[in-house]
Design an enzyme around this catalytic site. Structure first.
Site, short mmCIF file in Angstrom:
data_model
loop_
_atom_site.label_atom_id
_atom_site.label_comp_id
_atom_site.label_asym_id
_atom_site.label_seq_id
_atom_site.Cartn_x
_atom_site.Cartn_y
_atom_site.Cartn_z
NE ARG A 130 33.90 -1.95 2.31
CZ ARG A 130 32.89 -1.17 2.65
NH1 ARG A 130 33.09 0.12 2.80
NH2 ARG A 130 31.69 -1.66 2.82
NE ARG A 165 31.59 -2.99 6.19
CZ ARG A 165 31.13 -1.75 6.02
NH1 ARG A 165 31.97 -0.72 6.07
NH2 ARG A 165 29.86 -1.53 5.81
#
Ligand code: AP5
Length: 221
Positions: A130, A165
């Site tokens: 991601r 992240r």
């Protein structure tokens, strides 16, 4: 029209954020992600952010009292009156109980709880690949959206920087899945027992999943 008070359940990486954005655009109700609210607080260096950062980086849950206060305050805002899409809250039984009490206090209609079901090997693949855009907050994946590490956002009208992240590193992913199994999965039985939960497969393209998700909302809402 009936209120569209939607809760998206599912493991980390099941696609809650992706589906929540699509639902919010389609239904015109706000997308409320406790993860996004906490990450904004960390980025802004607020007291809440300082308190939450360590838990988030390790993949642990932020304490219930903090998260319940944030979510309940947000749900009481006037833009949530026609409905909302909750993404990442509730995540523990005490949070679910607090949400139920808040809905009663605000004199709101029933929740529509949708559980996105995705196998664990797919979850790990999704989280480790991601990437997010700092500017438009778009969610992408390095394997199927042609984005590169350290590259820029692929949306035509955006040139934001992409980043990973801090909790999408392998050790934090393992911890998040463990926390999910022990603390969040019990919510499936909690809501199933109340007759408000519907399982939807989270496998396939996001565009294929939003159809069954919308069917649940339209048939129940
Ligand atoms: P949060 O931000 O809520 O993270 P999460 O629940 O771990 O969920 P994710 O955002 O990782 O995944 P997602 O299901 O939204 O998937 P996404 O759409 O991005 O929470 C982060 C942290 O904040 C927690 O660990 C905790 O510390 C704290 N926190 C937040 N809420 C809290 C609470 N209530 N209580 C206590 N602490 C709390 O998709 C993932 C990837 O897959 C993306 O790359 C995407 O492009 C891709 N993808 C999505 N859908 C598909 C598809 N259908 N097919 C292929 N790829 C897909």
């Amino acid at each position: 029209m009936a209120e569209q008070n939607i809760v998206l359940l599912g493991a980390p990486g099941a696609g809650k954020g992706t589906q929540a954005k699509m639902l919010s655009d389609e239904l015109g109700v706000p997308h409320i992600s406790t993860g996004d609210i906490l990450r904004d607080a960390v980025a802004e260096g607020t007291e809440l952010g300082a308190e939450a950062k360590g838990y988030m980086d390790r993949g642990e849950l932020v304490p219930d009292d903090l998260v319940i206060a944030i979510a309940c305050e947000r749900l009481a805002q006037p833009d949530c009156r026609p409905g909302f899409v909750l993404d990442g809250f509730p995540r523990t039984v005490p949070q679910a109980e607090a949400l139920g009490e808040a809905m009663d206090d605000l004199d709101r209609e029933d929740l529509i709880v949708i559980n996105l079901v995705v196998p664990e090997d797919e979850i790990v693949r999704r989280l480790s690949g991601r990437r997010l855009c700092r500017k438009c907050e778009g969610i992408f994946h390095i394997d199927w959206e042609g984005v590169e590490d350290g590259g820029t956002c692929p949306k035509p009208d955006c040139d934001g920087e992409l980043y990973q992240r801090s909790d999408d590193r392998p050790e934090a992913i393992r911890e998040r899945l463990e926390v999910y199994r022990s603390q969040t999965e019990p919510l499936i039985d909690y809501y199933r027992g109340r007759g408000t939960l519907v399982d939807v497969s989270g496998e396939g393209n996001p565009e294929e999943i939003i159809g069954p998700v919308l069917d649940v909302v339209r048939n129940r809402g």
